[in-house]
Design a protein around this motif. Structure first.
Motif, PDB file in Angstrom:
ATOM      1  N   ARG A   1     -17.280  -7.558  16.678  1.00  0.00           N
ATOM      2  CA  ARG A   1     -15.628  -6.885  16.600  1.00  0.00           C
ATOM      3  C   ARG A   1     -15.357  -6.373  15.485  1.00  0.00           C
ATOM      4  N   PHE A   2     -15.485  -7.111  14.554  1.00  0.00           N
ATOM      5  CA  PHE A   2     -14.848  -6.874  13.004  1.00  0.00           C
ATOM      6  C   PHE A   2     -15.724  -6.489  11.917  1.00  0.00           C
ATOM      7  N   GLY A   3     -17.045  -6.566  12.276  1.00  0.00           N
ATOM      8  CA  GLY A   3     -18.062  -6.183  11.135  1.00  0.00           C
ATOM      9  C   GLY A   3     -18.649  -7.248  10.442  1.00  0.00           C
ATOM     10  N   PRO A   4     -20.011  -7.125   9.895  1.00  0.00           N
ATOM     11  CA  PRO A   4     -20.609  -8.397   9.517  1.00  0.00           C
ATOM     12  C   PRO A   4     -20.296  -8.657   7.889  1.00  0.00           C
ATOM     13  N   ALA A   5     -19.507  -7.876   7.195  1.00  0.00           N
ATOM     14  CA  ALA A   5     -19.181  -8.023   5.741  1.00  0.00           C
ATOM     15  C   ALA A   5     -17.935  -8.511   5.419  1.00  0.00           C
ATOM     16  N   VAL A   6     -17.691  -9.239   4.403  1.00  0.00           N
ATOM     17  CA  VAL A   6     -16.410  -9.428   3.939  1.00  0.00           C
ATOM     18  C   VAL A   6     -16.293  -8.679   2.686  1.00  0.00           C
ATOM     19  N   HIS A   7     -15.227  -8.047   2.650  1.00  0.00           N
ATOM     20  CA  HIS A   7     -15.097  -6.949   1.578  1.00  0.00           C
ATOM     21  C   HIS A   7     -14.734  -7.362   0.172  1.00  0.00           C
ATOM     22  N   PRO A   8     -13.669  -8.236   0.137  1.00  0.00           N
ATOM     23  CA  PRO A   8     -13.219  -8.724  -1.229  1.00  0.00           C
ATOM     24  C   PRO A   8     -13.993  -9.370  -2.021  1.00  0.00           C
TER      25      PRO A   8
ATOM     26  N   TRP B   1     -12.982 -15.101  -4.315  1.00  0.00           N
ATOM     27  CA  TRP B   1     -13.012 -15.903  -3.159  1.00  0.00           C
ATOM     28  C   TRP B   1     -11.750 -16.196  -2.501  1.00  0.00           C
ATOM     29  N   TYR B   2     -10.686 -16.255  -3.015  1.00  0.00           N
ATOM     30  CA  TYR B   2      -9.403 -16.738  -2.529  1.00  0.00           C
ATOM     31  C   TYR B   2      -9.259 -15.282  -1.252  1.00  0.00           C
ATOM     32  N   ARG B   3      -9.467 -14.345  -1.724  1.00  0.00           N
ATOM     33  CA  ARG B   3      -9.309 -13.042  -0.906  1.00  0.00           C
ATOM     34  C   ARG B   3     -10.131 -12.948   0.342  1.00  0.00           C
ATOM     35  N   GLU B   4     -11.400 -13.452  -0.024  1.00  0.00           N
ATOM     36  CA  GLU B   4     -12.505 -13.473   0.981  1.00  0.00           C
ATOM     37  C   GLU B   4     -11.911 -14.630   2.018  1.00  0.00           C
ATOM     38  N   PHE B   5     -11.338 -15.540   1.467  1.00  0.00           N
ATOM     39  CA  PHE B   5     -10.829 -16.819   2.337  1.00  0.00           C
ATOM     40  C   PHE B   5      -9.803 -16.194   3.444  1.00  0.00           C
ATOM     41  N   ARG B   6      -8.894 -15.674   2.456  1.00  0.00           N
ATOM     42  CA  ARG B   6      -7.904 -14.935   3.351  1.00  0.00           C
ATOM     43  C   ARG B   6      -8.311 -14.146   4.454  1.00  0.00           C
ATOM     44  N   GLU B   7      -9.405 -13.266   4.011  1.00  0.00           N
ATOM     45  CA  GLU B   7      -9.648 -12.209   5.267  1.00  0.00           C
ATOM     46  C   GLU B   7     -10.404 -12.826   6.246  1.00  0.00           C
ATOM     47  N   LEU B   8     -11.205 -14.010   6.004  1.00  0.00           N
ATOM     48  CA  LEU B   8     -11.637 -14.896   7.038  1.00  0.00           C
ATOM     49  C   LEU B   8     -10.675 -15.561   7.911  1.00  0.00           C
TER      50      LEU B   8
END
Length: 84
Positions: free
Chosen positions: A52-59, A62-69
């Motif tokens: 649905r949202f794509g396989p990649a985490v873009h930030p 680490w804290y922005r990755e966590f927030r996006e997840l």
């Protein structure tokens, strides 16, 4: 023994070590059906989120990755709740 090739039979000193004997004597554990069911459900949810949202985490931080997840999971949960 040539350099770059591991020995075929292993070290006799290593085989006699108490750590190796302890590991070899432990009973084998199998994954119970209850735990496998939980893993199956988690893998299914991960697959649906990635589709649905794509396989990649873009930030990059680490804290922005966590927030996006966290936000992605929240949006997915809201969509699932609205479908029902």
């Amino acid at each position: 023994m040539s350099p770059g090739r591991p020995p075929s039979s292993g070290s006799p000193a290593l085989a006699a070590s108490p750590v190796v004997r302890c590991v070899r004597s432990r009973p084998q554990r199998t994954v119970g059906s209850e735990l496998y069911g939980q893993r199956w459900m988690a893998e299914t949810a991960f697959s649906a989120i990635k589709r649905r949202f794509g396989p990649a985490v873009h930030p990059r931080a680490w804290y922005r990755e966590f927030r996006e997840l966290v936000l992605t999971a929240a949006v997915y949960n809201l969509e699932q709740a609205l479908k029902q």
